[in-house]
Motif scaffolding. Structure first.
Motif, PDB file in Angstrom:
ATOM      1  N   TYR A   4       0.819  -1.201   0.000  1.00 40.00           N
ATOM      2  CA  TYR A   4       0.000   0.000   0.000  1.00 40.00           C
ATOM      3  C   TYR A   4       0.851   1.248   0.000  1.00 40.00           C
ATOM      4  O   TYR A   4       1.861   1.325   0.695  1.00 40.00           O
ATOM      5  N   ASP A   5       0.400   2.229  -0.758  1.00 36.84           N
ATOM      6  CA  ASP A   5       1.059   3.520  -0.795  1.00 36.84           C
ATOM      7  C   ASP A   5       0.114   4.550  -0.182  1.00 36.84           C
ATOM      8  O   ASP A   5      -0.851   4.967  -0.801  1.00 36.84           O
ATOM      9  N   PHE A   6       0.398   4.910   1.057  1.00 41.90           N
ATOM     10  CA  PHE A   6      -0.423   5.903   1.758  1.00 41.90           C
ATOM     11  C   PHE A   6       0.160   7.309   1.613  1.00 41.90           C
ATOM     12  O   PHE A   6      -0.209   8.206   2.356  1.00 41.90           O
ATOM     13  N   ASP A   7       1.058   7.485   0.680  1.00 45.30           N
ATOM     14  CA  ASP A   7       1.788   8.743   0.559  1.00 45.30           C
ATOM     15  C   ASP A   7       0.883   9.953   0.355  1.00 45.30           C
ATOM     16  O   ASP A   7       1.179  11.043   0.821  1.00 45.30           O
ATOM     17  N   ARG A   8      -0.229   9.787  -0.330  1.00 41.76           N
ATOM     18  CA  ARG A   8      -1.113  10.928  -0.599  1.00 41.76           C
ATOM     19  C   ARG A   8      -2.247  11.045   0.403  1.00 41.76           C
ATOM     20  O   ARG A   8      -3.158  11.839   0.221  1.00 41.76           O
ATOM     21  N   VAL A   9      -2.209  10.268   1.463  1.00 43.88           N
ATOM     22  CA  VAL A   9      -3.252  10.292   2.490  1.00 43.88           C
ATOM     23  C   VAL A   9      -2.896  11.332   3.549  1.00 43.88           C
ATOM     24  O   VAL A   9      -1.758  11.414   3.993  1.00 43.88           O
ATOM     25  N   SER A  10      -3.911  12.129   3.939  1.00 41.19           N
ATOM     26  CA  SER A  10      -3.751  13.115   5.012  1.00 41.19           C
ATOM     27  C   SER A  10      -4.578  12.674   6.207  1.00 41.19           C
ATOM     28  O   SER A  10      -5.771  12.400   6.081  1.00 41.19           O
ATOM     29  N   VAL A  11      -3.932  12.597   7.362  1.00 40.55           N
ATOM     30  CA  VAL A  11      -4.595  12.144   8.578  1.00 40.55           C
ATOM     31  C   VAL A  11      -4.528  13.243   9.630  1.00 40.55           C
ATOM     32  O   VAL A  11      -3.461  13.830   9.854  1.00 40.55           O
ATOM     33  N   LEU A  12      -5.665  13.512  10.258  1.00 40.49           N
ATOM     34  CA  LEU A  12      -5.704  14.385  11.427  1.00 40.49           C
ATOM     35  C   LEU A  12      -5.793  13.488  12.649  1.00 40.49           C
ATOM     36  O   LEU A  12      -6.695  12.667  12.753  1.00 40.49           O
ATOM     37  N   LEU A  13      -4.866  13.668  13.574  1.00 40.34           N
ATOM     38  CA  LEU A  13      -4.787  12.848  14.778  1.00 40.34           C
ATOM     39  C   LEU A  13      -5.047  13.725  15.988  1.00 40.34           C
ATOM     40  O   LEU A  13      -4.361  14.730  16.180  1.00 40.34           O
ATOM     41  N   ALA A  14      -6.036  13.348  16.807  1.00 39.68           N
ATOM     42  CA  ALA A  14      -6.324  14.051  18.059  1.00 39.68           C
ATOM     43  C   ALA A  14      -6.043  13.106  19.216  1.00 39.68           C
ATOM     44  O   ALA A  14      -6.728  12.093  19.368  1.00 39.68           O
ATOM     45  N   GLU A  15      -5.028  13.424  19.981  1.00 36.52           N
ATOM     46  CA  GLU A  15      -4.614  12.560  21.104  1.00 36.52           C
ATOM     47  C   GLU A  15      -3.998  13.458  22.171  1.00 36.52           C
ATOM     48  O   GLU A  15      -3.095  14.232  21.862  1.00 36.52           O
ATOM     49  N   ASP A  16      -4.459  13.317  23.408  1.00 42.94           N
ATOM     50  CA  ASP A  16      -3.971  14.201  24.462  1.00 42.94           C
ATOM     51  C   ASP A  16      -2.670  13.725  25.106  1.00 42.94           C
ATOM     52  O   ASP A  16      -1.926  14.524  25.646  1.00 42.94           O
ATOM     53  N   SER A  17      -2.385  12.463  25.067  1.00 44.71           N
ATOM     54  CA  SER A  17      -1.148  11.946  25.662  1.00 44.71           C
ATOM     55  C   SER A  17       0.017  12.191  24.690  1.00 44.71           C
ATOM     56  O   SER A  17       0.012  11.668  23.574  1.00 44.71           O
ATOM     57  N   PRO A  18       1.013  12.965  25.123  1.00 49.83           N
ATOM     58  CA  PRO A  18       2.152  13.207  24.226  1.00 49.83           C
ATOM     59  C   PRO A  18       2.845  11.909  23.805  1.00 49.83           C
ATOM     60  O   PRO A  18       3.271  11.785  22.644  1.00 49.83           O
ATOM     61  N   PHE A  19       2.938  10.950  24.708  1.00 50.23           N
ATOM     62  CA  PHE A  19       3.599   9.691  24.370  1.00 50.23           C
ATOM     63  C   PHE A  19       2.815   8.918  23.305  1.00 50.23           C
ATOM     64  O   PHE A  19       3.371   8.482  22.295  1.00 50.23           O
ATOM     65  N   ILE A  20       1.504   8.761  23.519  1.00 49.41           N
ATOM     66  CA  ILE A  20       0.674   8.021  22.550  1.00 49.41           C
ATOM     67  C   ILE A  20       0.605   8.782  21.229  1.00 49.41           C
ATOM     68  O   ILE A  20       0.650   8.183  20.156  1.00 49.41           O
ATOM     69  N   ARG A  21       0.513  10.122  21.327  1.00 44.54           N
ATOM     70  CA  ARG A  21       0.471  10.925  20.096  1.00 44.54           C
ATOM     71  C   ARG A  21       1.744  10.713  19.279  1.00 44.54           C
ATOM     72  O   ARG A  21       1.685  10.491  18.073  1.00 44.54           O
ATOM     73  N   SER A  22       2.880  10.749  19.950  1.00 48.01           N
ATOM     74  CA  SER A  22       4.153  10.517  19.264  1.00 48.01           C
ATOM     75  C   SER A  22       4.210   9.106  18.675  1.00 48.01           C
ATOM     76  O   SER A  22       4.660   8.920  17.542  1.00 48.01           O
ATOM     77  N   LEU A  23       3.731   8.142  19.446  1.00 53.71           N
ATOM     78  CA  LEU A  23       3.702   6.754  18.976  1.00 53.71           C
ATOM     79  C   LEU A  23       2.832   6.614  17.720  1.00 53.71           C
ATOM     80  O   LEU A  23       3.219   5.962  16.746  1.00 53.71           O
ATOM     81  N   LEU A  24       1.660   7.250  17.739  1.00 52.91           N
ATOM     82  CA  LEU A  24       0.762   7.177  16.587  1.00 52.91           C
ATOM     83  C   LEU A  24       1.338   7.899  15.370  1.00 52.91           C
ATOM     84  O   LEU A  24       1.256   7.396  14.242  1.00 52.91           O
ATOM     85  N   VAL A  25       1.901   9.070  15.587  1.00 53.17           N
ATOM     86  CA  VAL A  25       2.498   9.811  14.461  1.00 53.17           C
ATOM     87  C   VAL A  25       3.607   8.975  13.839  1.00 53.17           C
ATOM     88  O   VAL A  25       3.667   8.814  12.607  1.00 53.17           O
ATOM     89  N   ASN A  26       4.474   8.414  14.672  1.00 58.77           N
ATOM     90  CA  ASN A  26       5.563   7.596  14.138  1.00 58.77           C
ATOM     91  C   ASN A  26       5.034   6.335  13.455  1.00 58.77           C
ATOM     92  O   ASN A  26       5.567   5.921  12.420  1.00 58.77           O
TER      93      ASN A  26
END
Length: 183
Positions: A4-26
């Motif tokens: 799969y090529d998700f290169d053109r996909v834009s995702v908005l992520l809402a997460e209050d925990s900095p650790f989980i947010r960083s984990l999800l972004v990565n």
């Protein structure tokens, strides 16, 4: 999944925990998602979506393809954010796929999220594979939206079952309380 090529996909992520947010972004970056915009809670996410609608050139985002949100956040939680996306007149895209992240997977809570119009549920703890499967499910099996007097959101039925008797849920464009939205 690596095909799969998700290169053109834009995702908005809402997460209050900095650790989980960083984990999800990565995790999203590892999957190859091209654009990931992370905010701290539902209020920030609403503000971001309004800016995408009103000032796309200024913030450099034309549209959000998928929203991923934690359920349990403060001051605006994932359910309030989902409600705004699906029902508010200022929502820029009421049809955007919405993935809710939660560690509370009791049937009542899942049903509550489905009633509000969530597209997918991602249970904690999750893996990169789980996230990728949700993205693929959204892309490969897009769900038709239903709008009745009591519900607006993706069709909650995933199975196609043979009906022995009359279909009591069969609706047409002319059925009472049905409004067809093409989007």
């Amino acid at each position: 999944m690596s095909d799969y090529d998700f290169d053109r996909v834009s995702v908005l992520l809402a997460e209050d925990s900095p650790f989980i947010r960083s984990l999800l972004v990565n995790s999203l970056k590892v999957l190859g998602v091209g654009n990931v915009y992370a905010v701290e809670h539902g209020g920030d996410a609403i503000h971001f979506l309004q800016r995408v609608k009103n000032e796309p050139m200024k913030i450099g985002v034309q549209q959000i393809d998928i929203v991923i949100s934690n359920w349990d956040m403060h001051p605006i939680d994932g359910m309030m954010f989902l409600r705004w996306v699906r029902r508010h007149k200022d929502s820029p895209d009421r049809f955007v796929p919405f993935v809710m992240i939660t560690s509370y997977t009791e049937p009542d809570r899942i049903m509550q999220a489905r009633e509000m119009g969530v597209s997918e549920i991602l249970a904690k703890p999750f893996t990169i594979k789980n996230i990728g499967e949700k993205l693929i499910s959204i892309i490969e099996r897009p769900r038709q939206f239903v709008h009745t007097k009591d519900f607006f959101g993706p069709d909650r039925r995933r199975q196609k079952l043979e009906i022995a008797g009359p279909e009591r849920r069969l609706l047409t464009d002319k059925s009472e309380g049905v409004e067809i939205i093409r989007g």
